[in-house]
Design a protein around this motif. Structure first.
Motif, PDB file in Angstrom:
ATOM      1  N   ALA A  57      17.199  13.507 -35.847  1.00 22.13           N
ATOM      2  CA  ALA A  57      15.765  13.638 -35.631  1.00 22.13           C
ATOM      3  C   ALA A  57      15.166  12.243 -35.588  1.00 22.13           C
ATOM      4  CB  ALA A  57      15.134  14.443 -36.771  1.00 22.13           C
ATOM      5  N   SER A  58      14.437  11.923 -34.548  1.00 25.26           N
ATOM      6  CA  SER A  58      13.741  10.641 -34.453  1.00 25.26           C
ATOM      7  C   SER A  58      13.484  10.324 -32.993  1.00 25.26           C
ATOM      8  CB  SER A  58      14.565   9.494 -35.047  1.00 25.26           C
ATOM      9  OG  SER A  58      15.642   9.191 -34.197  1.00 25.26           O
ATOM     10  N   GLY A  59      12.639   9.323 -32.778  1.00 25.69           N
ATOM     11  CA  GLY A  59      12.381   8.872 -31.425  1.00 25.69           C
ATOM     12  C   GLY A  59      13.622   8.328 -30.760  1.00 25.69           C
ATOM     13  N   VAL A  60      14.454   7.616 -31.533  1.00 25.56           N
ATOM     14  CA  VAL A  60      15.680   7.030 -30.988  1.00 25.56           C
ATOM     15  C   VAL A  60      16.599   8.117 -30.445  1.00 25.56           C
ATOM     16  CG1 VAL A  60      17.845   5.928 -31.677  1.00 25.56           C
ATOM     17  CG2 VAL A  60      15.666   4.896 -32.323  1.00 25.56           C
ATOM     18  N   ILE A  61      16.847   9.138 -31.263  1.00 24.77           N
ATOM     19  CA  ILE A  61      17.755  10.209 -30.851  1.00 24.77           C
ATOM     20  C   ILE A  61      17.122  11.041 -29.748  1.00 24.77           C
ATOM     21  CG2 ILE A  61      18.928  12.315 -31.643  1.00 24.77           C
ATOM     22  CD1 ILE A  61      19.255  10.784 -34.382  1.00 24.77           C
ATOM     23  N   GLN A  62      15.817  11.246 -29.831  1.00 22.54           N
ATOM     24  CA  GLN A  62      15.110  11.961 -28.766  1.00 22.54           C
ATOM     25  C   GLN A  62      15.231  11.223 -27.439  1.00 22.54           C
ATOM     26  OE1 GLN A  62      11.233  12.227 -30.551  1.00 22.54           O
ATOM     27  NE2 GLN A  62      11.580  14.284 -31.342  1.00 22.54           N
ATOM     28  N   SER A  63      15.194   9.890 -27.482  1.00 23.59           N
ATOM     29  CA  SER A  63      15.323   9.092 -26.258  1.00 23.59           C
ATOM     30  C   SER A  63      16.684   9.304 -25.605  1.00 23.59           C
ATOM     31  CB  SER A  63      15.130   7.601 -26.565  1.00 23.59           C
ATOM     32  OG  SER A  63      13.823   7.341 -26.981  1.00 23.59           O
ATOM     33  N   VAL A  64      17.735   9.289 -26.413  1.00 19.87           N
ATOM     34  CA  VAL A  64      19.088   9.503 -25.881  1.00 19.87           C
ATOM     35  C   VAL A  64      19.188  10.887 -25.248  1.00 19.87           C
ATOM     36  CG1 VAL A  64      21.527   9.731 -26.483  1.00 19.87           C
ATOM     37  CG2 VAL A  64      20.166   7.896 -27.508  1.00 19.87           C
ATOM     38  N   VAL A  65      18.703  11.896 -25.961  1.00 25.76           N
ATOM     39  CA  VAL A  65      18.756  13.270 -25.442  1.00 25.76           C
ATOM     40  C   VAL A  65      17.900  13.406 -24.189  1.00 25.76           C
ATOM     41  CG1 VAL A  65      18.153  15.673 -25.936  1.00 25.76           C
ATOM     42  CG2 VAL A  65      19.336  14.305 -27.658  1.00 25.76           C
ATOM     43  N   SER A  66      16.749  12.734 -24.165  1.00 32.64           N
ATOM     44  CA  SER A  66      15.856  12.786 -23.001  1.00 32.64           C
ATOM     45  C   SER A  66      16.537  12.242 -21.748  1.00 32.64           C
ATOM     46  CB  SER A  66      14.585  11.985 -23.291  1.00 32.64           C
ATOM     47  OG  SER A  66      13.773  11.883 -22.152  1.00 32.64           O
ATOM     48  N   VAL A  67      17.286  11.151 -21.887  1.00 31.87           N
ATOM     49  CA  VAL A  67      18.019  10.586 -20.743  1.00 31.87           C
ATOM     50  C   VAL A  67      19.105  11.556 -20.284  1.00 31.87           C
ATOM     51  CG1 VAL A  67      19.503   8.696 -19.961  1.00 31.87           C
ATOM     52  CG2 VAL A  67      17.517   8.198 -21.401  1.00 31.87           C
ATOM     53  N   LEU A  68      19.796  12.174 -21.230  1.00 33.76           N
ATOM     54  CA  LEU A  68      20.825  13.160 -20.876  1.00 33.76           C
ATOM     55  C   LEU A  68      20.203  14.351 -20.152  1.00 33.76           C
ATOM     56  CD1 LEU A  68      22.930  13.133 -24.184  1.00 33.76           C
ATOM     57  CD2 LEU A  68      23.519  12.044 -22.010  1.00 33.76           C
ATOM     58  N   GLN A  69      19.038  14.800 -20.628  1.00 36.38           N
ATOM     59  CA  GLN A  69      18.336  15.906 -19.965  1.00 36.38           C
ATOM     60  C   GLN A  69      17.961  15.531 -18.543  1.00 36.38           C
ATOM     61  OE1 GLN A  69      15.097  16.468 -22.730  1.00 36.38           O
ATOM     62  NE2 GLN A  69      16.083  18.218 -23.720  1.00 36.38           N
ATOM     63  N   HIS A  70      17.452  14.314 -18.373  1.00 27.16           N
ATOM     64  CA  HIS A  70      17.052  13.843 -17.037  1.00 27.16           C
ATOM     65  C   HIS A  70      18.244  13.858 -16.079  1.00 27.16           C
ATOM     66  CE1 HIS A  70      14.797  11.445 -14.077  1.00 27.16           C
ATOM     67  NE2 HIS A  70      15.956  10.822 -13.866  1.00 27.16           N
TER      68      HIS A  70
END
Length: 201
Positions: A103-116
Motif C-alpha cells: 500500500a502506498s503511492g510507490v506501489i500504486q505507481s508500479v501497478v498503474s504502469v502495469l495496468q497501462h
C-alpha cells in the motif's frame, strides 16, 4: 491529530483488512515518502508492526538525484535498506507470512504502469528487475520514455523500485499485490467504530 509511525502502521493494516480480500497471515508494506511501515497480521489482529526511516522521497534525494542512473545507485539503495531493516529482520522472518500486500503511492505507481501496459498487476522480482533496466536506460529525471508512467509518479519511481527490489531480495518475497486501501481507510474504519461505540453506550 498527529499520529506516531506505529499508530500509522496499525491504521494502515486495518485499512487493508477492511478493503482487501484474503486469508492467512499477511505482510503489509507501505512505502511512503520518508518512512516505510511493515505490519504482519492475521485477520484483524496485528502480530508485528514497525515504522522505519526510509522512503521514496528520501531515497530519491540520496541515490537518484542525477542522471544517468547507474546500477551502483540501486546497490547503494539496497545497502541502505538492509542496514535499516536489519534490526527487525529476524522478528519478521520468524513470524513469516502467507501473502504480501503493498500500500502506498510507490506501489500504486508500479501497478498503474502495469495496468497501462495491460499486463498482470502482480509485482514480482522479474517485474522489478525489468523496471530497473528501463530506469537505467533513461536519459532524464522525468523518466519520460517509461511507457505508462505519469509526470506525477516519475519523481519517486526509481527510488521506489529500488526499495522494492531490495525488500524482495532481502525478505525472499515472491509476489506482492496492491491493497484495496490503507491509512485513509484505516482512519475511517477507526472513526466509524468509535462512533458506533458512542451510540451503543
Amino acid at each position: 491529530e498527529i499520529i506516531s509511525g506505529l499508530r500509522e502502521a496499525e491504521l494502515i493494516y486495518q485499512g487493508m483488512v477492511a478493503t482487501t480480500a484474503g486469508q492467512g497471515k499477511r505482510l503489509v508494506i507501505d512505502i511512503g515518502g520518508a518512512s516505510t511501515e511493515f505490519i504482519v497480521g492475521k485477520g484483524r489482529k496485528v502480530l508485528f508492526k514497525t515504522s522505519l526511516s526510509m522512503g521514496g522521497v528520501v531515497f530519491n534525494q540520496r541515490f537518484f538525484h542525477t542522471t544517468p542512473f547507474q546500477i551502483l545507485d540501486f546497490s547503494q539503495a539496497k545497502d541502505a535498506v538492509k542496514a535499516t531493516l536489519l534490526p527487525h529482520m529476524s522478528a519478521l522472518t520468524d513470524l513469516g507470512w502467507d501473502t504480501v500486500v503493498g500500500a502506498s503511492g510507490v506501489i500504486q505507481s508500479v501497478v498503474s504502469v502495469l495496468q497501462h501496459r495491460q499486463v498482470s498487476e502482480v509485482i514480482t522480482l522479474n517485474v522489478l528487475q525489468a523496471f530497473r533496466d528501463e530506469i537505467l536506460a533513461q536519459a532524464d529525471l522525468a523518466l519520460s520514455d517509461i511507457r505508462g508512467l505519469t509526470p506525477e509518479q516519475a519523481p519517486t519511481f526509481a527510488s521506489g523500485v529500488a526499495i522494492l527490489l531490495a525488500l524482495f531480495e532481502l525478505l525472499s518475497i515472491k509476489q506482492l499485490h496492491l491493497a484495496g486501501g490503507a491509512l485513509r481507510e484505516g482512519v475511517l474504519q477507526d472513526l466509524a467504530e468509535a462512533q458506533t461505540q458512542r451510540l451503543n453506550t
